[in-house]
Design a protein around this motif. Sequence first.
Motif, PDB file in Angstrom:
ATOM      1  N   CYS A 155      -3.341   1.052  -4.533  1.00 15.19           N
ATOM      2  CA  CYS A 155      -3.563   0.076  -3.458  1.00 15.19           C
ATOM      3  C   CYS A 155      -4.163   0.740  -2.232  1.00 15.19           C
ATOM      4  O   CYS A 155      -3.689   1.793  -1.800  1.00 15.19           O
ATOM      5  N   LYS A 156      -5.160   0.126  -1.691  1.00 18.12           N
ATOM      6  CA  LYS A 156      -5.686   0.601  -0.412  1.00 18.12           C
ATOM      7  C   LYS A 156      -6.074  -0.606   0.433  1.00 18.12           C
ATOM      8  O   LYS A 156      -6.755  -1.514  -0.033  1.00 18.12           O
ATOM      9  N   LEU A 160      -6.977  -6.028   0.452  1.00 13.77           N
ATOM     10  CA  LEU A 160      -6.267  -4.982  -0.290  1.00 13.77           C
ATOM     11  C   LEU A 160      -7.007  -4.757  -1.605  1.00 13.77           C
ATOM     12  O   LEU A 160      -7.208  -5.690  -2.384  1.00 13.77           O
ATOM     13  N   GLU A 179       0.840  -1.206   0.000  1.00 13.58           N
ATOM     14  CA  GLU A 179       0.000   0.000   0.000  1.00 13.58           C
ATOM     15  C   GLU A 179       0.875   1.256   0.000  1.00 13.58           C
ATOM     16  O   GLU A 179       0.632   2.206  -0.746  1.00 13.58           O
TER      17      GLU A 179
END
Length: 928
Positions: free
Chosen positions: A117-118, A148, A110
């Motif tokens: 990406c989170k 993710l 992330e």
Amino acid sequence: MKYKIFILLITLTVISNIIFADSFVIRFDNPKKYLVTNFVLEGYDIASYKPGIYLDLVVDQQEYENLISQGYSMRITQTEQQLSSNLNAGTDLAGYRDYDEMLADLQLYEALNPDICKLYDIGDSRAKTYSDAGNANYDDYYHDIWALKVSDNVETEEDEPSIYYLAEHHAREPISLEVVMYFLDHILAQYGTDPTITDNINNSQIWIVPLVNPDGHKIVTSEIDLWWRKNICDNNENGMIDVNGYNPADGVDPNRNYSWNWGGASTNWSSETYQGTTSFSEPETQAIRDLLSEHHFIAGLTYHSYGELILYPFGYADGVVAPDEAALSDLAVAMATSIPGMYSGNYTPQPGWALYPCTGTTDDYSYGTYGIFGYTVELATEFIPNANQVAGICEDNLQAPLIMLDRINHSSLQGHVTDADTDDPVQAEIFIDGIDDTGEFRNPYLSNQEFGSYYRLLTDGDYTVQFIAYGYEPSIYQNVNINSTNSTILDVALNPATADITVTGVVTDVDTGWPIEGAVVEIPGYNIPSVTTNVAGEYEINNLYAYPYDFLVYADGYASTMENVFVSSTNNVADFSLAILDDGTFESGEFASSWNFDGNQPWFIDSTNMNSGSYSACSGNVYDDQTSKMYFSMYVPNDDVISFYYKVSSEEDYDYLRFYIDGELQDMWSGNVDWQEAVFNVETGNHTFLWEYYKDGGVSNGYDCAWIDDIVLPISAWSLTPSSLAFLTIEDCIDGLQFSVINNSDSEIVLDDITSSGTEFPWFIDSFNMTFPYNLSVGEQLDFLVKVALPVENLSREILTDQLYVQSDNGQKHIDLSFDDELVGNDDLPNSISTEFMGNYPNPFNPTTTFKFSISTSAKTSLNIYNMKGQLVKKLINKELPAGIHTIKWNGKDMNSRNVSSGIYFSTLDIDDEGLDYTSTKKIILLK
Ligand code: 0X9
Ligand code: ZN
């Protein structure tokens, strides 16, 4: 004698466990299919099954010796020692990640790729909930479920399809976590370099959950139990982690806990496939359920080990075919052929049930609920391959998830459904002829509510596609071409419809074909007023849109029915037939037509075991892994209970009598149980009651069946029907809508008052000036009309609601009233009514019939039954009645509550009051 053997067995088992605590994997080479079926039935822990190549079991020494003594030939392929060394081998190399390492890796991804990406915490592990509740035994298991998301504009939910990759539902399958992390690493590394992957990430929303079962994973990675499979739900509620030793009590199999057809897996706590107390009882599966509900997923993979297989839905029963079978299978083949296998070249694609049928899996849930193309990959050829093989397995498995990621770009149909007037997105059903009308049931495929977008994965060809949404004209497209070069785009603007369709029909008795008066025809869920049939059994519902509605039809004394009717301007007649409700005693010696049967064998009437009388119902003669089911549906007019007596003679803890209401398991019984009463609450509404005898193991005990007798139906002492009334038209307000109070009990009920909450709108009850208290005789039905009486021009179109309360010496019940139209009221008062005896219906009858008459003013009334000799058989009514139409039911019993015999009888209505003198006699026939 039996007792002694039992003690001996326990002693043996305990000793063997002390001496040989370890478990290991044994392999049967070239197994026949029946072998896996047998071992599943006998409750063995199946490690893997590769048709025709191998069948692996996890066994302890005792089970191993038993199998040898039964003459099986097999070999040991993996020991606990090997597992342990594989897990740790070369920890300098990748090896297997633990929870903390996985989380650190996800956080790093992330941090390094913040644009795409989170990381989301999508739920807690089971143990975390215990730790949070203050149980320190679980503090080391303080785990979250992590997801993710990978996509451009990662912070926002975009108008793009979502795809999931899940891993490690099962603790002893950590290779699945590694494979998913490897795939994740690969797509992130290739973003901006590989054009297809870049395009896929930009145009879809990828959700990766690498560790669904973190608590179980820790049990394995910290080597508390290398064979652990489940989560660590504290089944025995002793506050401790019971995963070691003989038959450890804890843990639910997350892949038996999803709700689609939940309930067919093991009910034993210590089973490796324990299904949990209810569907979605576990926080781990709840997290996945919620994730699926929040995004518009079109496909997904859930990774397991082992067996080198790709499984597609359905899997809950032998031979079940999914409506999308062809396209599901094609994608399974494409993915499977991309993965090299140790045996037979590549991974093997097959439907889930072909491995073995089981209920409550991820794939059945995601496909059944949302039409998601959800697959299970069974990786590798052992649970924990040597750490130095991990990278190779991951590399081998890289193509399959990429194929899925790109699937939407060919042989598919996608687009947006919008409102033709406003351009707003519309949630519509996308129904494809030849697919959605085939195979086992799954929910209709719906376009996304937020964007109106839809995605259908298909096989090449020309299709007829229907777009159906409530309040819109259905739209049909013929010859929609689907091909492998691209995705077919079809945007659809639906025209708002006017609700101008009238549906009419007749409700009849299924056995006699006679019309049923007073049957309620209802379309639940759309605020459409329910209607009741007239004396000819006819009904009419106005102001409907063209739409596939579920019609619920029920009548007092009859089983209910729920049928889907696609109403349109050309399809506007819908007839229904109802079956008389069985009285639940089985004393007629046969099943009334309200009973339905399912499973492998029907139930039958038994005259050797009964709770009372001469008969009961007995489950059919089933073999291993078979069921015998009987059920019926009925409308329950008021919150109530259902009760019945049951008797069971079966193998304790294996073969069960189960009772379900609306598919929800209420209770189950096994072993030797003599007649017992069971009582369950039932809420107002339509319900299905189902009794099932289920035999699982290879062992039989007792008579191997269950009996049911003396069912007391949830028909309360008195009922008020229907439970809600909606006004939609001015005519309804003027003519009124009917409701009835019925005495179902065997004693008189005193009605004290009918009142209103009276806050919302001016309505009144056309009660023909009756006075309270009113004694409602046994079987008597009083009909009332609710009308809106006063000018109400000022009412707006918002929905107004009110309640009508009926008070009696037997409690209070209410009806909800509502209307949502601009109304102009009037002060019309009830029309005058004549005095007339309409006789009884049905006639001939068996065992009950209903008399009907009207009187013009309130008067002293009697209604009696006489036999051919002129002797009084039964007094039905003898009291002052209000003006109006009256009905009263006779159950064919005399004054001493004995059934009267077949033959001719006479009913005499006698009204003798100042100003009114009326007598009428009618012939009635009881035909048994
Ligand atoms: O039994 C399972 O949950 C999966 N196999 S595993 O060995 N990883 O436990 C397979 C489930 C696939 N679905 C069906 N067989 N219906
Ligand atoms: Zn698994």
